[in-house]
Write a protein that holds these residues in place. Structure first.
Motif, PDB file in Angstrom:
ATOM      1  N   ASP A  57       0.869  -1.191   0.000  1.00 53.29           N
ATOM      2  CA  ASP A  57       0.000   0.000   0.000  1.00 53.29           C
ATOM      3  C   ASP A  57       0.900   1.233   0.000  1.00 53.29           C
ATOM      4  OD1 ASP A  57      -1.993   1.856   0.263  1.00 53.29           O
ATOM      5  OD2 ASP A  57      -3.012   0.850   1.921  1.00 53.29           O
ATOM      6  N   VAL A  84      -1.177  -1.805  -4.258  1.00 56.34           N
ATOM      7  CA  VAL A  84      -2.614  -2.047  -4.088  1.00 56.34           C
ATOM      8  C   VAL A  84      -3.070  -1.110  -2.967  1.00 56.34           C
ATOM      9  CG1 VAL A  84      -4.390  -3.745  -3.548  1.00 56.34           C
ATOM     10  CG2 VAL A  84      -2.366  -4.450  -4.800  1.00 56.34           C
ATOM     11  N   MET A  86      -6.186   1.863  -1.311  1.00 57.52           N
ATOM     12  CA  MET A  86      -7.549   2.422  -1.291  1.00 57.52           C
ATOM     13  C   MET A  86      -7.550   3.824  -1.901  1.00 57.52           C
ATOM     14  SD  MET A  86     -10.029   0.619  -0.018  1.00 57.52           S
ATOM     15  CE  MET A  86     -11.276   1.640   0.750  1.00 57.52           C
ATOM     16  N   HIS A  87      -6.347   4.404  -2.022  1.00 60.65           N
ATOM     17  CA  HIS A  87      -6.271   5.789  -2.517  1.00 60.65           C
ATOM     18  C   HIS A  87      -6.436   5.835  -4.026  1.00 60.65           C
ATOM     19  CE1 HIS A  87      -5.224   7.552   1.316  1.00 60.65           C
ATOM     20  NE2 HIS A  87      -4.468   6.488   1.540  1.00 60.65           N
ATOM     21  N   ASP A  88      -6.968   6.952  -4.501  1.00 61.45           N
ATOM     22  CA  ASP A  88      -7.217   7.099  -5.929  1.00 61.45           C
ATOM     23  C   ASP A  88      -5.945   6.996  -6.744  1.00 61.45           C
ATOM     24  OD1 ASP A  88     -10.036   7.653  -6.378  1.00 61.45           O
ATOM     25  OD2 ASP A  88      -9.702   9.316  -4.998  1.00 61.45           O
ATOM     26  N   GLN A  90      -5.416   8.603  -9.303  1.00 61.03           N
ATOM     27  CA  GLN A  90      -5.110   9.985  -9.671  1.00 61.03           C
ATOM     28  C   GLN A  90      -4.062  10.592  -8.738  1.00 61.03           C
ATOM     29  OE1 GLN A  90      -8.743  12.210  -9.714  1.00 61.03           O
ATOM     30  NE2 GLN A  90      -7.763  14.114 -10.309  1.00 61.03           N
ATOM     31  N   LEU A  91      -4.136  10.140  -7.466  1.00 64.43           N
ATOM     32  CA  LEU A  91      -3.251  10.737  -6.473  1.00 64.43           C
ATOM     33  C   LEU A  91      -1.842  10.154  -6.508  1.00 64.43           C
ATOM     34  CD1 LEU A  91      -5.409  11.045  -3.249  1.00 64.43           C
ATOM     35  CD2 LEU A  91      -4.440  12.880  -4.608  1.00 64.43           C
ATOM     36  N   ARG A  95       3.181   8.687  -9.430  1.00 61.94           N
ATOM     37  CA  ARG A  95       4.370   8.760  -8.566  1.00 61.94           C
ATOM     38  C   ARG A  95       4.905   7.362  -8.253  1.00 61.94           C
ATOM     39  NH1 ARG A  95       2.502  13.031  -4.115  1.00 61.94           N
ATOM     40  NH2 ARG A  95       0.517  12.819  -5.194  1.00 61.94           N
ATOM     41  N   MET A 106      -6.507  -0.484  -7.408  1.00 68.95           N
ATOM     42  CA  MET A 106      -7.333  -0.084  -6.277  1.00 68.95           C
ATOM     43  C   MET A 106      -7.696  -1.357  -5.508  1.00 68.95           C
ATOM     44  SD  MET A 106      -7.794   3.221  -6.534  1.00 68.95           S
ATOM     45  CE  MET A 106      -9.302   3.619  -5.645  1.00 68.95           C
TER      46      MET A 106
END
Lengths: 113, 397
Positions: A57, A84, A86-88, A90-91, A95, A106
């Motif tokens: 994560d 893997v 839970m954060h988008d 996009q975020l 990176r 996700m």
């Protein structure tokens, strides 16, 4: 790479790690070689477990998973790092990939692939 | 402002009003009395002047009597003039005259008596009247002049009294400004500043708390649901109920993600306002089954300002999604040279201020914090348009 793919699970939520272990146990060619809840434990486990794949994560409590990806790739350049989270996407996806990860999933979609 | 302070100001204010009222009433009394007196003065001057005329008429009638002999009409006219002249003389002396006027009347008293006695006596020679007439006329001139002098003096005094009363009223108003309005305005300003500060603090605490709850849900409940969904998947059961549990868990995960997204947007902090608005639109489309689009160019804004604009948009969009039965929601962000205009337009049933409730109040508070104006108007042909016009600093424009 050995016949079975060695997977190191890195997630700060025990329930997620437990579910993952059960899920991966269904595949005969996958072997969970270790589990870690934080960056330091992950680095400590790397020499002994020599994972082929690290599933992690990007947010591990207060530590930054992106830096951990770099460190893993630095120590085990051949290991595949798969994020893997839970954060988008996009975020963090861009990176994470730039830091050396090979994929970004996700968490809720992980079982569908 | 404290209750004691308010009471003191009320006391001072009422006191000032009563003082102003008292001065105005006093001024009215003074003016009315002066007008009455002025009317009396004019009458007195008129009578005094008439006395002069009557004394001359008295001489003429006596000369006519001597020249024409006893003529009944002349005698009757002489008697009438003498009566009138005597009554007026007595009436003038009975007024509340000054000591100067009383003295002047005393000086012509002997002349008046002699002239009156001659007029009453039909046989008297007109020379008696003529002998006293000049002295009487000169005396009456002095009396009229004195009456006029005293009347003018009273006007001067009235002006002075009026001026004093005006200065007193102005003084009271000045004191009222100094000791009532100035502290009241100061207190009001402090109260409004305190209210704004409390409102800002409330919103900050509320935002912090929403973020904490979102993080708790994200790190706790969401992760639990994901872990359980993996376990369910690992059962590899053919039982349709297991598949149903898996599906329900998936929905629950989506729901909790939506919930955390509505409470806090990490994208806002990391990526900026426009990406956060696009994420909000995507969430709105999924959560409320409406079309939701963003029309905006990227814009760099500092975090507190960006956060407030995002939360105004979120409140308006979620409100439209939840309550308006809209099929389409448009989010627009347009920058001009000095302002940034956020517009949320829906095609729903419209929103009345009464039903907007707390959400509208929060939007207004946030707009207030930005120094922005918030307008809610009906859409064309239907729906609602929420417009927030935010002033940009010179640096941002």
């Amino acid at each position: 790479m050995s016949a079975t793919t060695r997977v190191l699970l890195v997630d700060d939520h025990p329930i997620v790690r437990y579910g993952f272990v059960q899920l991966l146990a269904m595949a005969t060619d996958l072997e969970v070689c270790g589990q870690a809840a934080d960056a330091q434990t992950t680095i400590e486990l790397l020499p002994d477990t020599r994972p082929d794949v690290v599933v992690l994560d990007v947010v591990l409590g207060n530590t930054n998973g992106i830096d951990l990806i770099r460190e893993i790739k630095d120590k085990l350049p051949d290991a595949t790092v798969l994020v893997v989270s839970m954060h988008d996407e996009q975020l963090y996806a861009e990176r994470a990939l730039r830091a050396g990860a090979s994929g970004y999933l996700m968490k809720q979609e992980a079982t569908e692939t | 402002m404290s209750g004691r302070r308010t009471r003191v100001l009320t006391f001072r204010y009422v006191g000032a009003l009563l003082a102003v009222a008292a001065f105005l009433i006093a001024e009215q009394f003074v003016v009315q009395a002066a007008l009455d007196r002025q009317e009396g003065d004019a009458r007195v001057v008129n009578i005094a002047g008439r006395q002069r005329m009557l004394s001359q008429r008295l001489s003429m009638l006596m000369l006519a009597l001597e020249a024409d002999g006893r003529n009944d009409a002349t005698v009757a006219a002489l008697s009438q003039v003498a009566d009138e002249w005597e009554h007026s003389h007595i009436a003038l002396q009975q007024l509340s005259n000054s000591s100067v006027i009383r003295e002047l009347f005393a000086q012509i008293d002997s002349d008046h008596r002699a002239m009156l006695a001659a007029a009453r006596s039909v046989t008297a020679s007109p020379s008696v009247v003529l002998a006293h007439q000049d002295a009487f006329l000169a005396g009456m001139d002095r009396i009229v002049a004195q009456y006029e002098r005293e009347a003018r003096q009273r006007v001067v005094e009235l002006r002075r009294t009026e001026l004093v009363l005006l200065l007193l009223v102005l003084g009271v108003l000045g004191l009222e400004g100094l000791f009532v309005f100035r502290p009241a305005v100061k207190g009001l300003r402090a109260h409004l500043a305190e209210r704004d500060r409390a409102q800002r603090e409330l919103l900050t605490v509320s935002d912090r708390e929403q973020r904490r709850i979102a993080e708790d849900i994200h790190d706790g409940l969401s992760q639990q649901l994901v872990g359980v969904s993996y376990l369910v998947k690992s059962l590899a059961s053919t039982d349709p109920r297991v598949a149903e549990i898996g599906r329900l868990l998936g929905e629950s995960i989506d729901h909790t993600r939506g919930l955390t997204r509505s409470l806090y947007s990490p994208i806002l902090e990391l990526e900026g306002l426009v990406p956060a608005l696009r994420d909000l639109a995507a969430y709105t489309e999924r959560a409320f089954r409406v079309d939701c689009h963003v029309h905006a160019e990227p814009i760099e804004l500092p975090m507190p300002q960006r956060g407030e604009i995002y939360r105004i948009a979120r409140e308006a969009v979620i409100n439209a999604g939840k309550h308006s039965r809209a099929t389409s929601i448009e989010i627009e962000l347009e920058r001009s040279s000095s302002t940034l205009v956020l517009t949320i337009r829906d095609d729903g049933v419209g929103m009345s201020r009464n039903h907007a409730g707390l959400g509208l109040h929060l939007m207004e508070s946030r707009a207030n914090m930005l120094g922005a104006t918030l307008a809610i108007s009906p859409g064309e042909p239907r729906g609602t348009v929420v417009t927030c016009t935010i002033p940009l600093t010179e640096h941002q424009a």
